[in-house]
Design an enzyme around this catalytic site. Structure first.
Site, PDB file in Angstrom:
ATOM      1  N   GLU A 131     -12.381   3.589  -1.314  1.00  0.00           N
ATOM      2  CA  GLU A 131     -11.552   4.658  -2.140  1.00  0.00           C
ATOM      3  C   GLU A 131     -11.247   4.099  -3.577  1.00  0.00           C
ATOM      4  O   GLU A 131     -11.377   4.578  -4.534  1.00  0.00           O
ATOM      5  CB  GLU A 131     -10.259   4.748  -1.232  1.00  0.00           C
ATOM      6  N   ASP A 133       0.735  -1.405   0.014  1.00  0.00           N
ATOM      7  CA  ASP A 133      -0.072   0.036  -0.161  1.00  0.00           C
ATOM      8  C   ASP A 133       0.864   1.264   0.024  1.00  0.00           C
ATOM      9  O   ASP A 133       1.828   1.347   0.719  1.00  0.00           O
ATOM     10  CB  ASP A 133      -0.929  -0.077   1.298  1.00  0.00           C
ATOM     11  N   ILE A 134       0.693   2.293  -0.815  1.00  0.00           N
ATOM     12  CA  ILE A 134       1.336   3.527  -1.025  1.00  0.00           C
ATOM     13  C   ILE A 134       1.264   4.316   0.027  1.00  0.00           C
ATOM     14  O   ILE A 134       2.139   5.294   0.261  1.00  0.00           O
ATOM     15  CB  ILE A 134       1.065   3.953  -2.511  1.00  0.00           C
ATOM     16  N   HIS A 159      -9.671  -5.332  -2.570  1.00  0.00           N
ATOM     17  CA  HIS A 159      -8.511  -5.590  -2.010  1.00  0.00           C
ATOM     18  C   HIS A 159      -8.465  -5.979  -0.651  1.00  0.00           C
ATOM     19  O   HIS A 159      -9.149  -5.432   0.096  1.00  0.00           O
ATOM     20  CB  HIS A 159      -7.757  -4.297  -2.273  1.00  0.00           C
ATOM     21  N   HIS A 193      -6.602  -5.709   2.730  1.00  0.00           N
ATOM     22  CA  HIS A 193      -5.520  -4.924   3.543  1.00  0.00           C
ATOM     23  C   HIS A 193      -4.868  -6.053   4.528  1.00  0.00           C
ATOM     24  O   HIS A 193      -5.669  -6.795   5.272  1.00  0.00           O
ATOM     25  CB  HIS A 193      -5.987  -3.810   4.296  1.00  0.00           C
TER      26      HIS A 193
END
Ligand code: AMP
Length: 130
Positions: A88, A29-30, A93, A95
């Protein structure tokens, strides 16, 4: 229009890749809650987790398990927290977050890493994949 994550899978956008197989892709994750915060996604774009087929869901969880095991070996932490939100980015996805406190699961507390740190972290997690 393709999601930002589909563009990552296609190589049109960069990512700090950890692993992939035919159906799934894992990367950092960025904007991580904690060091090692990873995302695991199906390559087939679907918005909501429970709109996946049962077998895709099972495959996603299986791949997430493998990534979580590698994360645990790489990043010192109390445990790996797991969350699925998707408000978002409308591409399923998971996490996976190495956590020490409940605050590490809050998506308001963030850590910053340099590009070099992201690169070496992704490589270290990848090396611990079985
Ligand atoms: P959510 O959809 O609320 O589950 O959150 C989307 C997550 O994707 C956030 O944690 C973002 O930091 C992460 N994210 C968004 N764009 C990228 C990207 N290009 N590379 C890696 N992570 C991203």
């Amino acid at each position: 229009m393709a999601s930002i994550f589909s563009k990552i899978i296609a190589g049109e956008l960069p990512s700090y890749k950890i692993a992939e197989n035919e159906e799934f892709f894992a990367f950092l994750d960025i904007n991580p809650n904690a060091k090692g915060h990873a995302l695991v996604i199906p390559k087939r774009e679907e918005n909501k987790l429970f709109d996946l087929s049962q077998s895709e869901y099972d495959g996603l969880m299986r791949f997430s398990y493998q990534v979580a095991k590698a994360l645990e070996k790489t990043v010192p932490c109390e445990r790996i927290g797991m969350s699925v939100i998707g408000l978002e980015v409308p591409h399923v996805h998971v996490h996976l977050i190495p956590i020490n406190t409940m605050d590490d699961m809050r998506f308001v507390n963030k850590v910053s890493l340099t590009a070099d740190e992201f690169t070496s972290l992704a490589a270290a997690i990848a090396a611990n994949m079985e």
